[in-house]
Design a protein around this motif. Structure first.
Motif, PDB file in Angstrom:
ATOM      1  N   LYS A  53       0.813  -1.225   0.000  1.00 56.15           N
ATOM      2  CA  LYS A  53       0.000   0.000   0.000  1.00 56.15           C
ATOM      3  C   LYS A  53       0.843   1.269   0.000  1.00 56.15           C
ATOM      4  CE  LYS A  53      -3.402   0.789   2.816  1.00 56.15           C
ATOM      5  NZ  LYS A  53      -4.685   1.161   2.246  1.00 56.15           N
ATOM      6  N   ARG A  55       2.009   2.316   2.813  1.00 57.19           N
ATOM      7  CA  ARG A  55       1.330   2.900   3.968  1.00 57.19           C
ATOM      8  C   ARG A  55       2.315   3.166   5.102  1.00 57.19           C
ATOM      9  NH1 ARG A  55      -4.210   1.657   5.917  1.00 57.19           N
ATOM     10  NH2 ARG A  55      -4.306   1.702   8.159  1.00 57.19           N
ATOM     11  N   SER A 148      -7.892  -0.859   3.941  1.00 57.56           N
ATOM     12  CA  SER A 148      -8.503  -0.764   2.621  1.00 57.56           C
ATOM     13  C   SER A 148      -7.449  -1.085   1.553  1.00 57.56           C
ATOM     14  CB  SER A 148      -9.065   0.636   2.423  1.00 57.56           C
ATOM     15  OG  SER A 148      -8.099   1.602   2.813  1.00 57.56           O
ATOM     16  N   ASN A 150      -6.356   0.064  -1.165  1.00 56.68           N
ATOM     17  CA  ASN A 150      -5.917   1.121  -2.083  1.00 56.68           C
ATOM     18  C   ASN A 150      -4.455   1.449  -1.827  1.00 56.68           C
ATOM     19  OD1 ASN A 150      -7.437   2.141   0.415  1.00 56.68           O
ATOM     20  ND2 ASN A 150      -6.017   3.813  -0.051  1.00 56.68           N
ATOM     21  N   SER A 156     -10.557   4.845  -1.195  1.00 55.95           N
ATOM     22  CA  SER A 156     -10.685   3.404  -0.970  1.00 55.95           C
ATOM     23  C   SER A 156     -11.408   2.752  -2.151  1.00 55.95           C
ATOM     24  CB  SER A 156     -11.481   3.148   0.311  1.00 55.95           C
ATOM     25  OG  SER A 156     -10.844   3.768   1.398  1.00 55.95           O
ATOM     26  N   GLU A 185     -15.643   3.287   4.790  1.00 58.29           N
ATOM     27  CA  GLU A 185     -15.075   2.365   5.764  1.00 58.29           C
ATOM     28  C   GLU A 185     -15.921   2.321   7.032  1.00 58.29           C
ATOM     29  OE1 GLU A 185     -13.756   5.030   4.589  1.00 58.29           O
ATOM     30  OE2 GLU A 185     -12.030   4.530   3.351  1.00 58.29           O
ATOM     31  N   HIS A 250      -5.611  11.534   2.865  1.00 59.30           N
ATOM     32  CA  HIS A 250      -6.491  10.393   2.707  1.00 59.30           C
ATOM     33  C   HIS A 250      -7.468  10.598   1.563  1.00 59.30           C
ATOM     34  CE1 HIS A 250      -6.428   7.479   6.146  1.00 59.30           C
ATOM     35  NE2 HIS A 250      -7.164   6.818   5.286  1.00 59.30           N
TER      36      HIS A 250
HETATM   37 MG    MG Z   1      -7.854   3.176   4.240  1.00 56.08          MG
END
Ligand code: MG
Ligand code: AMP
Length: 350
Positions: A53, A55, A148, A150, A156, A185, A250
Motif C-alpha cells: 500500500k 502505507r 482498505s 488502495n 478506498s 469504511e 487520505h
Molecule cells: Mg484506508
C-alpha cells in the motif's frame, strides 16, 4: 509479482485462505470497501501490506474475525482492563451490529504484534457481514489484518476493478467480488471506557450506537471541528495517534477537488454554484466535472467510486456538492468526513 485472480467461489476463496495462512496477502470484498488482508498474527505478512500500500507503518490495521468469540483470542477483555459497563457496551454492540460495519477498539493481547496495531497497545476488531470476507477468514484459520486495498492516500476501492487498478502486480491474489454495499469504511469506536468514543464515523451512526447501549456515545473532538478552514489544522497535534488514520492525507483523487456547501443546507444552491464554477473553469480550458448525490446512503455508496471514475475519465477538477450532516439519519456526517479529506478541506461555502 504475478497477482492471482480469484472469483467469489468457495473453491477460490479456499485457495485465497491458503495463501493467507501461508503468509501471503490477498485483496477481498467486504460490505464497506475492499480490504487487503494478511494473517494479523504474522508480523512478516503484515509488513507486506504496508509495503504493497505504501502505507506509513504507524497507521494501525483493523483485525477481522469471523465469530464474536474470536474477540477474546486477540483482545484482553477482563475486569482488570475494562469496567463492567464497558464490557456490557461491548456485548450490546456486538449483538446489535455484528456482523457488520462496526470496528471496536479494545486492549490488545500480547499475541497481536505491534506491527499490526501500528505500535498501539489496543487492537481494532471487526466482524464483517460480507459472506466472502467471513468465509476467507474462516478458511485461513486466523484473524485477518486488513486495511482498505488502495494505494496509500488514494480513495478506498469499492469495486473489483478499482482494487485491480491499485493492487494488480503488488500482491499475491485478488478475489473479484461485487461492488461494496456501504461504500465507506467502518465506524471505528474506542470501547475501553464507560462512554464509547467514535474515532472514525461510518454507516453506523452515533445515534445507532447510543440506542444500542442505552447511553452516551462521545465523538472524538478532532471529528467535530465545524470550521472548514481546517486546512492548516495539524490533526496529529490534536490527539496523539488515537486513531492515526486521522493524520494522513487520505482518499485524495488525482484531480484537484473542491467541495460546495450551502450554509442552510440548501443543496440546490450549492449545486448551482458548482455549475457556475464548472462553466467558468471550462472557459479557462479546464476539464471539470460535478459530483452530487441524492442522499447520504447514496453518497456513501458512490463517493469513492465517482472520484476514481473522474480520474480515469481524465477530468482535472472535481466539484463536489456536499450533503448535510444529518442526511440519512446522520450518515451525511460520515460522508462529509471523507469528502472533505478527499478535497484537502478545499471548501466553498455558499
Ligand atoms: Mg484506508
Ligand atoms: P483503513 O484500514 O485504511 O480503513 O484504516 C484503519 C483505520 O482504523 C486506521 O487508520 C485507524 O483510524 C483505525 N484504527 C485501527 N486500529 C486502531 C486502534 N488500535 N486504535 C485506534 N484506531 C484504530
Amino acid at each position: 509479482m504475478k497477482t492471482r485472480i480469484f472469483k467469489d467461489t468457495i473453491e477460490d476463496i479456499r485457495k485465497a485462505g491458503e495463501i493467507i495462512a501461508g503468509g501471503g496477502i490477498v485483496a477481498f470484498p467486504t460490505e464497506t470497501v475492499y480490504g487487503l488482508g494478511a494473517n494479523a498474527l504474522d508480523e512478516d505478512a503484515v509488513k507486506k501490506i504496508y509495503k504493497a500500500k505504501g502505507r506509513p507503518s504507524d497507521n494501525p490495521m483493523i483485525v477481522h474475525i469471523s465469530q464474536v468469540g474470536d474477540i477474546y483470542d486477540i483482545a484482553d477483555v477482563s475486569e482488570s482492563t475494562m469496567s463492567k459497563k464497558a464490557m456490557e457496551n461491548l456485548r450490546k454492540c456486538s449483538d446489535a451490529f455484528w456482523p457488520g460495519p462496526l470496528t471496536m477498539v479494545l486492549p490488545k493481547k500480547g499475541i497481536v504484534p505491534l506491527t499490526t496495531t501500528g505500535g498501539l497497545d489496543t487492537v481494532a476488531i471487526r466482524m464483517p457481514s460480507h459472506k466472502t470476507a467471513r468465509m476467507l477468514i474462516e478458511s485461513s484459520g486466523c484473524p485477518i489484518a486488513a486495511p482498505s486495498a488502495n494505494l496509500s492516500g488514494k480513495p478506498s476501492p469499492t469495486t473489483a476493478e478499482h482494487t485491480l487498478d491499485d493492487m494488480d502486480g503488488r500482491i499475491d491474489a485478488i478475489i473479484l467480488g461485487s461492488d461494496c454495499q456501504v461504500g465507506i469504511e467502518s465506524t471505528v469506536v474506542d470501547m475501553r471506557k464507560d462512554e464509547p468514543v467514535i474515532l472514525r464515523p461510518g454507516r453506523i451512526t452515533p445515534e445507532d450506537l447510543s440506542n444500542a447501549i442505552g447511553g452516551i456515545v462521545l465523538i472524538h473532538p478532532s471529528l467535530k471541528k465545524k470550521d472548514m478552514s481546517q486546512k492548516d489544522v495539524d490533526l496529529s497535534q490534536n490527539m496523539v495517534a488515537r486513531s492515526p488514520g486521522m493524520k494522513y492525507k487520505h482518499y485524495a483523487p488525482e484531480a484537484e477537488m473542491q467541495v460546495f456547501i450551502s450554509d442552510a443546507n440548501d443543496r440546490a444552491k450549492a449545486l448551482r454554484m458548482a455549475e457556475s464554477e464548472c462553466n467558468r473553469l471550462k472557459t479557462m480550458g479546464k476539464k471539470p466535472t460535478i459530483i452530487s448525490f441524492s442522499d447520504g446512503i447514496e453518497a456513501a455508496h458512490d463517493l469513492f467510486r465517482r472520484l476514481r471514475d473522474a480520474d480515469k475519465a481524465g477530468y482535472d477538477v472535481i466539484l463536489a456538492v456536499g450533503v448535510s450532516d444529518d442526511e440519512s439519519g446522520g450518515v451525511g456526517f460520515s460522508v462529509m468526513n471523507r469528502m472533505l479529506k478527499s478535497a484537502g478541506y478545499n471548501v466553498k461555502k455558499v
